[in-house]
Design a protein around this motif. Structure first.
Motif, PDB file in Angstrom:
ATOM      1  N   PHE A 125       0.822  -1.201   0.000  1.00  0.00           N
ATOM      2  CA  PHE A 125       0.000   0.000   0.000  1.00  0.00           C
ATOM      3  C   PHE A 125       0.866   1.266   0.000  1.00  0.00           C
ATOM      4  O   PHE A 125       0.570   2.225  -0.715  1.00  0.00           O
ATOM      5  CB  PHE A 125      -0.921   0.007   1.216  1.00  0.00           C
ATOM      6  CG  PHE A 125      -1.986  -1.054   1.192  1.00  0.00           C
ATOM      7  CD1 PHE A 125      -2.319  -1.695   0.016  1.00  0.00           C
ATOM      8  CD2 PHE A 125      -2.670  -1.405   2.357  1.00  0.00           C
ATOM      9  CE1 PHE A 125      -3.313  -2.675  -0.023  1.00  0.00           C
ATOM     10  CE2 PHE A 125      -3.653  -2.371   2.334  1.00  0.00           C
ATOM     11  CZ  PHE A 125      -3.980  -3.009   1.154  1.00  0.00           C
ATOM     12  N   GLN A 126       1.920   1.265   0.792  1.00  0.00           N
ATOM     13  CA  GLN A 126       2.776   2.448   0.853  1.00  0.00           C
ATOM     14  C   GLN A 126       3.464   2.695  -0.480  1.00  0.00           C
ATOM     15  O   GLN A 126       3.624   3.852  -0.912  1.00  0.00           O
ATOM     16  CB  GLN A 126       3.819   2.291   1.961  1.00  0.00           C
ATOM     17  CG  GLN A 126       4.551   3.581   2.288  1.00  0.00           C
ATOM     18  CD  GLN A 126       3.593   4.690   2.708  1.00  0.00           C
ATOM     19  OE1 GLN A 126       2.799   4.509   3.628  1.00  0.00           O
ATOM     20  NE2 GLN A 126       3.653   5.835   2.030  1.00  0.00           N
ATOM     21  N   ALA A 127       3.872   1.617  -1.156  1.00  0.00           N
ATOM     22  CA  ALA A 127       4.499   1.768  -2.470  1.00  0.00           C
ATOM     23  C   ALA A 127       3.523   2.384  -3.463  1.00  0.00           C
ATOM     24  O   ALA A 127       3.890   3.259  -4.260  1.00  0.00           O
ATOM     25  CB  ALA A 127       4.979   0.408  -2.980  1.00  0.00           C
ATOM     26  N   VAL A 128       2.264   1.955  -3.416  1.00  0.00           N
ATOM     27  CA  VAL A 128       1.248   2.506  -4.314  1.00  0.00           C
ATOM     28  C   VAL A 128       1.075   4.001  -4.060  1.00  0.00           C
ATOM     29  O   VAL A 128       1.073   4.813  -4.997  1.00  0.00           O
ATOM     30  CB  VAL A 128      -0.098   1.775  -4.129  1.00  0.00           C
ATOM     31  CG1 VAL A 128      -1.210   2.485  -4.894  1.00  0.00           C
ATOM     32  CG2 VAL A 128       0.010   0.332  -4.609  1.00  0.00           C
ATOM     33  N   LEU A 129       0.933   4.381  -2.794  1.00  0.00           N
ATOM     34  CA  LEU A 129       0.729   5.791  -2.471  1.00  0.00           C
ATOM     35  C   LEU A 129       1.942   6.631  -2.839  1.00  0.00           C
ATOM     36  O   LEU A 129       1.804   7.755  -3.337  1.00  0.00           O
ATOM     37  CB  LEU A 129       0.400   5.949  -0.989  1.00  0.00           C
ATOM     38  CG  LEU A 129      -0.896   5.294  -0.510  1.00  0.00           C
ATOM     39  CD1 LEU A 129      -1.146   5.636   0.955  1.00  0.00           C
ATOM     40  CD2 LEU A 129      -2.085   5.700  -1.364  1.00  0.00           C
ATOM     41  N   ASP A 130       3.131   6.100  -2.602  1.00  0.00           N
ATOM     42  CA  ASP A 130       4.350   6.843  -2.965  1.00  0.00           C
ATOM     43  C   ASP A 130       4.405   7.083  -4.471  1.00  0.00           C
ATOM     44  O   ASP A 130       4.737   8.197  -4.925  1.00  0.00           O
ATOM     45  CB  ASP A 130       5.589   6.063  -2.526  1.00  0.00           C
ATOM     46  CG  ASP A 130       5.795   6.082  -1.019  1.00  0.00           C
ATOM     47  OD1 ASP A 130       5.153   6.906  -0.346  1.00  0.00           O
ATOM     48  OD2 ASP A 130       6.573   5.246  -0.520  1.00  0.00           O
ATOM     49  N   LEU A 131       4.090   6.061  -5.250  1.00  0.00           N
ATOM     50  CA  LEU A 131       4.124   6.205  -6.710  1.00  0.00           C
ATOM     51  C   LEU A 131       3.036   7.146  -7.200  1.00  0.00           C
ATOM     52  O   LEU A 131       3.245   7.912  -8.152  1.00  0.00           O
ATOM     53  CB  LEU A 131       3.978   4.828  -7.363  1.00  0.00           C
ATOM     54  CG  LEU A 131       5.205   3.918  -7.232  1.00  0.00           C
ATOM     55  CD1 LEU A 131       4.865   2.487  -7.646  1.00  0.00           C
ATOM     56  CD2 LEU A 131       6.350   4.450  -8.081  1.00  0.00           C
ATOM     57  N   LEU A 132       1.875   7.128  -6.543  1.00  0.00           N
ATOM     58  CA  LEU A 132       0.813   8.054  -6.916  1.00  0.00           C
ATOM     59  C   LEU A 132       1.237   9.491  -6.666  1.00  0.00           C
ATOM     60  O   LEU A 132       0.992  10.374  -7.490  1.00  0.00           O
ATOM     61  CB  LEU A 132      -0.461   7.742  -6.118  1.00  0.00           C
ATOM     62  CG  LEU A 132      -1.267   6.522  -6.567  1.00  0.00           C
ATOM     63  CD1 LEU A 132      -2.355   6.214  -5.538  1.00  0.00           C
ATOM     64  CD2 LEU A 132      -1.897   6.752  -7.939  1.00  0.00           C
ATOM     65  N   ARG A 133       1.870   9.734  -5.527  1.00  0.00           N
ATOM     66  CA  ARG A 133       2.326  11.088  -5.215  1.00  0.00           C
ATOM     67  C   ARG A 133       3.428  11.544  -6.171  1.00  0.00           C
ATOM     68  O   ARG A 133       3.519  12.721  -6.519  1.00  0.00           O
ATOM     69  CB  ARG A 133       2.830  11.151  -3.771  1.00  0.00           C
ATOM     70  CG  ARG A 133       1.753  10.939  -2.720  1.00  0.00           C
ATOM     71  CD  ARG A 133       2.307  11.192  -1.328  1.00  0.00           C
ATOM     72  NE  ARG A 133       1.331  10.880  -0.302  1.00  0.00           N
ATOM     73  CZ  ARG A 133       1.320   9.743   0.394  1.00  0.00           C
ATOM     74  NH1 ARG A 133       2.256   8.822   0.170  1.00  0.00           N
ATOM     75  NH2 ARG A 133       0.409   9.528   1.310  1.00  0.00           N
ATOM     76  N   GLU A 134       4.268  10.609  -6.576  1.00  0.00           N
ATOM     77  CA  GLU A 134       5.390  10.960  -7.446  1.00  0.00           C
ATOM     78  C   GLU A 134       4.958  11.231  -8.883  1.00  0.00           C
ATOM     79  O   GLU A 134       5.450  12.168  -9.519  1.00  0.00           O
ATOM     80  CB  GLU A 134       6.414   9.820  -7.441  1.00  0.00           C
ATOM     81  CG  GLU A 134       7.142   9.639  -6.119  1.00  0.00           C
ATOM     82  CD  GLU A 134       7.934   8.346  -6.069  1.00  0.00           C
ATOM     83  OE1 GLU A 134       8.119   7.724  -7.144  1.00  0.00           O
ATOM     84  OE2 GLU A 134       8.379   7.947  -4.974  1.00  0.00           O
ATOM     85  N   ARG A 144      -3.576  14.675   5.454  1.00  0.00           N
ATOM     86  CA  ARG A 144      -2.532  13.695   5.174  1.00  0.00           C
ATOM     87  C   ARG A 144      -2.537  13.292   3.707  1.00  0.00           C
ATOM     88  O   ARG A 144      -1.487  13.217   3.070  1.00  0.00           O
ATOM     89  CB  ARG A 144      -2.721  12.459   6.068  1.00  0.00           C
ATOM     90  CG  ARG A 144      -1.597  11.458   5.940  1.00  0.00           C
ATOM     91  CD  ARG A 144      -1.796  10.277   6.863  1.00  0.00           C
ATOM     92  NE  ARG A 144      -3.035   9.561   6.574  1.00  0.00           N
ATOM     93  CZ  ARG A 144      -3.363   8.403   7.158  1.00  0.00           C
ATOM     94  NH1 ARG A 144      -2.572   7.895   8.073  1.00  0.00           N
ATOM     95  NH2 ARG A 144      -4.490   7.802   6.839  1.00  0.00           N
ATOM     96  N   ASP A 145      -3.715  13.014   3.174  1.00  0.00           N
ATOM     97  CA  ASP A 145      -3.792  12.622   1.774  1.00  0.00           C
ATOM     98  C   ASP A 145      -4.893  13.367   1.029  1.00  0.00           C
ATOM     99  O   ASP A 145      -5.396  12.888   0.021  1.00  0.00           O
ATOM    100  CB  ASP A 145      -4.027  11.117   1.657  1.00  0.00           C
ATOM    101  CG  ASP A 145      -2.725  10.325   1.625  1.00  0.00           C
ATOM    102  OD1 ASP A 145      -1.767  10.817   1.001  1.00  0.00           O
ATOM    103  OD2 ASP A 145      -2.660   9.249   2.218  1.00  0.00           O
ATOM    104  N   THR A 146      -5.254  14.540   1.530  1.00  0.00           N
ATOM    105  CA  THR A 146      -6.330  15.289   0.896  1.00  0.00           C
ATOM    106  C   THR A 146      -5.998  15.641  -0.546  1.00  0.00           C
ATOM    107  O   THR A 146      -6.834  15.490  -1.448  1.00  0.00           O
ATOM    108  CB  THR A 146      -6.648  16.560   1.697  1.00  0.00           C
ATOM    109  OG1 THR A 146      -7.043  16.194   3.029  1.00  0.00           O
ATOM    110  CG2 THR A 146      -7.774  17.347   1.036  1.00  0.00           C
ATOM    111  N   LEU A 147      -4.780  16.123  -0.790  1.00  0.00           N
ATOM    112  CA  LEU A 147      -4.400  16.490  -2.148  1.00  0.00           C
ATOM    113  C   LEU A 147      -4.384  15.266  -3.062  1.00  0.00           C
ATOM    114  O   LEU A 147      -4.794  15.336  -4.227  1.00  0.00           O
ATOM    115  CB  LEU A 147      -3.028  17.162  -2.144  1.00  0.00           C
ATOM    116  CG  LEU A 147      -2.965  18.533  -1.472  1.00  0.00           C
ATOM    117  CD1 LEU A 147      -1.534  19.057  -1.484  1.00  0.00           C
ATOM    118  CD2 LEU A 147      -3.904  19.512  -2.154  1.00  0.00           C
ATOM    119  N   LEU A 148      -3.931  14.140  -2.525  1.00  0.00           N
ATOM    120  CA  LEU A 148      -3.923  12.917  -3.313  1.00  0.00           C
ATOM    121  C   LEU A 148      -5.339  12.496  -3.670  1.00  0.00           C
ATOM    122  O   LEU A 148      -5.618  12.113  -4.812  1.00  0.00           O
ATOM    123  CB  LEU A 148      -3.226  11.805  -2.537  1.00  0.00           C
ATOM    124  CG  LEU A 148      -3.194  10.413  -3.194  1.00  0.00           C
ATOM    125  CD1 LEU A 148      -2.515  10.477  -4.548  1.00  0.00           C
ATOM    126  CD2 LEU A 148      -2.492   9.428  -2.283  1.00  0.00           C
TER     127      LEU A 148
END
Length: 208
Positions: free
Chosen positions: A32-41, A111-115
């Motif tokens: 899950f963390q990898a997915v979120l990191d890649l989405l942010r990047e 925390r993830d509002t922008l995402l």
């Protein structure tokens, strides 16, 4: 374009491909963390199952067995890393329940509002992502708020026919999305409680 289910690779047994493997909660959080990191990047469109598997150094077949499509993986990652748990709230009063919901939502706000804003835009052009996000994120919270209202009606705190009952979930979830756009800041607990007391409780006829 709607995303298509990911087909198993040719050397995979089709039965095995759809069977969910057992992974530890810790390993799942790594996914899950990898997915979120890649989405942010790079954003949703650039996210691929291949990229996720490379980031966490696992075979793509593991992702295929756990999540059939990219939208399902993204929705699972968002749900699995959020700390908002409205379903566990039951204070004994509707005002208390809604204040507790505001506290839980406010603590996670920012925390993830922008995402989530970015993904919501992508979802408008991707029905599969929209459906996955609704099922994983929106519907559980809406159901939890509706259950708070149902209990309030059963206790006699709110009139059963009060038309404001229908809009409580939309008000509370909607203001969290609206404040960053209108005021450039997140809807924290204090703001959400003020919103409840000024805009939601009066319509319900609830004394805060």
């Amino acid at each position: 374009m709607p995303s298509q289910p990911i087909s198993p690779s040719p050397d995979q047994d089709p039965v095995v491909a759809v069977r969910r493997s057992k992974i530890t909660p810790e390993r799942e959080q790594e996914f899950f963390q990898a997915v979120l990191d890649l989405l942010r990047e790079s954003g949703y469109d650039a996210l691929t199952m291949e990229g996720v598997s490379a980031r966490i150094r696992c075979g793509k077949s593991t992702l295929y067995r756990q999540w059939k499509t990219k939208p399902q993986l993204v929705a699972a990652a968002l749900r699995g890393t959020r700390c908002v748990q409205l379903t566990d709230i039951d204070t004994g009063t509707l005002a208390g329940d809604l204040r507790a919901a505001a506290g839980a939502a406010g603590a996670a706000s920012g925390r993830d509002t922008l995402l989530l804003h970015s993904l919501s835009h992508a979802a408008l052009h991707n029905p599969d992502l929209l459906e996955a996000m609704r099922e994983a994120l929106v519907e559980p919270e809406v159901v939890a708020i509706e259950e708070m209202i149902r209990r309030g009606v059963a206790r006699g705190e709110v009139a059963a026919g009060n038309p404001a009952c229908e809009f409580v979930a939309a008000q509370l979830l909607g203001v969290m999305r609206a404040r960053p756009m209108l005021e450039g800041t997140y809807a924290d607990e204090a703001y959400l409680v003020r919103f409840l007391e000024a805009a939601v409780f009066p319509g319900l006829g609830v004394r805060g």
